[in-house]
Design a protein around this motif. Structure first.
Motif, PDB file in Angstrom:
ATOM      1  N   CYS A  21      -4.805  -2.051  -2.319  1.00 22.42           N
ATOM      2  CA  CYS A  21      -5.174  -0.826  -2.972  1.00 22.42           C
ATOM      3  C   CYS A  21      -4.315  -0.440  -4.174  1.00 22.42           C
ATOM      4  CB  CYS A  21      -5.147   0.361  -1.924  1.00 22.42           C
ATOM      5  SG  CYS A  21      -6.341   0.073  -0.594  1.00 22.42           S
ATOM      6  N   PRO A  22      -4.785   0.225  -5.086  1.00 25.84           N
ATOM      7  CA  PRO A  22      -4.155   0.723  -6.219  1.00 25.84           C
ATOM      8  C   PRO A  22      -2.955   1.667  -5.594  1.00 25.84           C
ATOM      9  CG  PRO A  22      -6.419   0.994  -6.572  1.00 25.84           C
ATOM     10  CD  PRO A  22      -6.434   0.578  -5.304  1.00 25.84           C
ATOM     11  N   GLY A  23      -1.681   1.375  -5.992  1.00 25.77           N
ATOM     12  CA  GLY A  23      -0.687   2.174  -5.525  1.00 25.77           C
ATOM     13  C   GLY A  23       0.068   1.455  -4.248  1.00 25.77           C
ATOM     14  N   CYS A  24      -0.470   0.722  -3.521  1.00 19.84           N
ATOM     15  CA  CYS A  24      -0.075   0.117  -2.182  1.00 19.84           C
ATOM     16  C   CYS A  24       1.286  -0.292  -2.563  1.00 19.84           C
ATOM     17  CB  CYS A  24      -0.949  -0.769  -2.007  1.00 19.84           C
ATOM     18  SG  CYS A  24      -0.450  -1.692  -0.250  1.00 19.84           S
ATOM     19  N   GLY A  25       2.115  -0.160  -1.586  1.00 19.53           N
ATOM     20  CA  GLY A  25       3.482  -0.661  -1.555  1.00 19.53           C
ATOM     21  C   GLY A  25       3.641  -2.208  -1.331  1.00 19.53           C
ATOM     22  N   HIS A  26       2.870  -2.678  -0.574  1.00 26.37           N
ATOM     23  CA  HIS A  26       2.723  -4.259  -0.252  1.00 26.37           C
ATOM     24  C   HIS A  26       3.217  -4.842  -1.576  1.00 26.37           C
ATOM     25  CE1 HIS A  26       2.076  -5.200   3.741  1.00 26.37           C
ATOM     26  NE2 HIS A  26       1.107  -4.099   3.892  1.00 26.37           N
ATOM     27  N   ALA A  27       2.301  -4.769  -2.651  1.00 22.49           N
ATOM     28  CA  ALA A  27       2.533  -5.496  -3.912  1.00 22.49           C
ATOM     29  C   ALA A  27       3.890  -5.467  -4.378  1.00 22.49           C
ATOM     30  CB  ALA A  27       1.360  -5.177  -5.012  1.00 22.49           C
ATOM     31  N   ALA A  28       4.390  -4.287  -4.574  1.00 23.44           N
ATOM     32  CA  ALA A  28       6.025  -4.050  -5.229  1.00 23.44           C
ATOM     33  C   ALA A  28       6.689  -4.729  -4.217  1.00 23.44           C
ATOM     34  CB  ALA A  28       6.001  -2.609  -5.320  1.00 23.44           C
ATOM     35  N   ILE A  29       6.539  -4.728  -2.930  1.00 23.57           N
ATOM     36  CA  ILE A  29       7.369  -5.386  -1.904  1.00 23.57           C
ATOM     37  C   ILE A  29       7.144  -6.858  -2.002  1.00 23.57           C
ATOM     38  CG2 ILE A  29       7.713  -5.717   0.335  1.00 23.57           C
ATOM     39  CD1 ILE A  29       6.843  -2.842   0.974  1.00 23.57           C
TER      40      ILE A  29
END
Lengths: 347, 235
Positions: free
Chosen positions: B19-27
């Motif tokens: 989802c937009p803003g999800c922490g997973h991608a940044a992690i």
């Protein structure tokens, strides 16, 4: 345990299962103790203490054992597990993943009485669980062993089937088969067979595997491909034994240890000139339907014996639908049959 | 490839599906950078749990298998036994690790299995619509919010040469260092490694960017970041 090729062995079905796994090239076993299958893990551990190339892990539960197998298989090692009853239930989680992702999985299940904790001894009540237990359509290979020698052969063959066809494979024994010991003559031979290589391929381009699909269509496509493979190969997988069925007017249908008792009954009744025979599935799933149809075609009376309410009968009747054959079902959930009893019930 | 992205990314699966803003991608980006820096992309396997984490099944150009909910530690234990020379990494959410899969996680710690377990903690079951999870903070007497201290619990059970830590998506630079430690420990000490990552879930938290990071700050106040080591002399 003695492993000399030509020597007579005095071993249990559980020990025979381990010999089968060894000769199939298994290197790793995951398990959790449960009667009547515990000696499979125990025997494997003894073997692993002698042979540094073998590994084992006694896991925290059967869920972890099943998934441990899948992890090892992804890494390219022939691994297996063994369990019974409630443990077999917990392994449905990993079996379902194997069925979805076409991962080879080998499990030896020594059926105990159910439902629930039931008894620790004997039953044929895990047939439906083994064949159709997951949240899928039952693309699993299920063998039913009828003797200690056959337990050895079918475990060995089970590995070959699992790795060749990439369907999860279970070898069923009826409780007592695991525990009972007998003098047997095994022709021990290593499987020539299918090599195991990493399924996570370690290649230049990565292997990315999933079991969760984002649309009905994409899952449907994957399932259709699996079902097509199943339909194409099931004739090659299906096996049965026809015993004295030529010209038989009375035919017995049974599997596992019940079939072993039925075979003795047939021999005795044949001596009394009764035209009787036995048809026994070696694979419960897929079923050797062509052979079954041939066997029942000439029979006037067909008896079906099983140590569950109707789990075996359902498979048979589905395959024989429309054949208008009257089958007399004699079933005793979680209780065994002696040859004498079978003779009495047929007369 | 664009320098903005780790080399270990699978380019054709971007943009990602979180989802937009999800922490997973940044992690995952920091995980990718850590993998690049250690040069282990082609010497590892990644197991992916069910829940939002499942979307990472083809995120990297790394051998990856999606498993079942809560079962990823068990799968990677088996994988590591088969391929001991490769890195085995389990990527899970807080529901998979601390609820349905807790038994297997704790026993992997007790046996000091040489795998690395990463748990993304966003305090809810996100994929299924934001239900409460073991990490959802509960109001205790006096208005304190009690959380689920996974790394602290694991540290109590862990072997001396295991490595346990906690990072936050709010501190990517530290997170990358922690990822490297969690991976390097598996290689160097052949022992268990565990990293929890505090994360955000704007969709289910129903927070905008500012409020999401405000809530993350609250989490960082009650959970220590960095290596978590609890020395218990009697252990």
């Amino acid at each position: 345990m003695k492993t000399n090729k030509s020597k007579k062995l005095f071993i249990s079905g559980n020990e025979a299962a381990v010999l089968g796994a060894l000769d199939a090239g298994a290197r790793l076993m995951f398990g959790y103790p449960i009667t009547p299958a515990s000696e499979i893990l125990g025997t494997w551990i003894k073997e692993a203490q002698k042979n540094k190339g073998l590994q084992f892990l006694q896991t925290e539960d059967e869920i972890a054992a099943g998934f441990g197998v899948l992890g090892a298989v992804l890494g390219g090692v022939k691994a297996f597990t063994a369990s019974a009853g409630p443990g077999h239930i917990l392994m449905q989680d990993s079996l379902s993943m194997a069925e979805n992702m076409r991962l080879p999985f080998v499990g030896v299940m020594m059926q105990r009485g159910g439902p629930s904790t039931g008894t620790v001894n004997f039953s044929q009540q895990e047939v439906s669980l083994a064949a159709f237990g997951g949240n899928g359509d039952g693309l699993r290979i299920v063998y039913s062993a009828s003797s200690i020698e056959e337990m050895y052969e079918l475990v060995k063959k089970g590995f070959d089937s699992a790795w060749r066809w990439k369907f999860p494979t279970l070898i069923l024994g009826d409780g007592y088969l695991g525990k009972m010991k007998a003098d047997i003559l095994l022709n021990r031979k290593k499987s020539a067979t299918i090599k195991s290589s990493p399924i996570l391929k370690e290649g230049i381009i990565s292997t990315n595997l999933r079991n969760c699909y984002s649309s009905e269509r994409s899952l449907g496509e994957a399932l259709r491909a699996n079902i097509a493979d199943w339909n194409k190969t099931k004739v090659k997988i299906a096996e049965s034994e026809t015993f004295m069925a030529a010209g038989a007017e009375i035919l017995i249908l049974a599997h596992g240890l019940v079939a072993a008792a039925a075979k003795e009954a047939v021999l005795e009744l044949r001596q009394k000139n009764m035209k009787i025979g036995l048809w026994r599935p070696i694979t419960l799933n897929p079923l050797d339907t062509q052979s079954l149809k041939r066997a029942v075609a000439g029979a006037r009376r067909v008896y079906l014996f099983e140590s569950s309410l109707n789990q075996f009968a359902r498979i048979i009747k589905y395959e024989l639908f429309g054949a208008e054959i009257d089958i007399k079902e004699i079933t005793k959930p979680a209780e065994g049959f002696t040859p004498e009893e079978i003779i009495g019930l047929i007369k | 490839m664009d320098k903005l992205f780790p080399k270990s990314y699978k380019q054709e699966t971007k943009p990602h599906l979180f989802c937009p803003g999800c922490g997973h991608a940044a992690i995952l980006k920091q995980l990718g950078e850590a993998i690049d820096e250690l040069g282990v992309q082609k010497n590892m396997a990644l197991g992916i749990d069910i829940g939002c984490s499942l979307l990472a099944w083809n995120f990297f150009d790394i051998d990856t298998a999606q498993t079942h909910h809560g079962r990823t530690a068990s799968v990677m234990v088996g994988y590591k036994m088969a391929r001991p020379e490769r890195l085995a990494v389990a990527y899970m959410g807080d529901g998979g690790a601390y609820a349905i899969g807790l038994q297997s996680l704790l026993h992997a710690v007790l046996r000091n299995e040489p795998i690395t377990v990463i748990v993304v903690n966003n305090e809810n079951y996100s994929m299924t619509g934001g239900q409460k999870s073991p990490t959802t903070r509960k109001s205790a007497e006096g208005g304190d919010l009690r959380g689920f201290k996974g790394p602290e619990m694991i540290s109590h059970l862990a072997a001396k040469n295991a490595w346990v830590g906690r990072g936050s998506v709010g501190n990517p630079r530290q997170l990358r260092v922690l990822f490297k430690k969690a991976l390097a420990n598996q290689m160097e000490n052949k022992s268990f490694s565990f990293l929890e990552v505090l994360s955000i879930c704007p969709v289910n938290w129903k927070t905008d960017a500012a409020a999401s990071f405000e809530r993350l700050k609250e989490m960082e106040k009650i959970y220590s970041l960095g290596e978590i080591k609890i020395d218990d002399e009697k252990n």
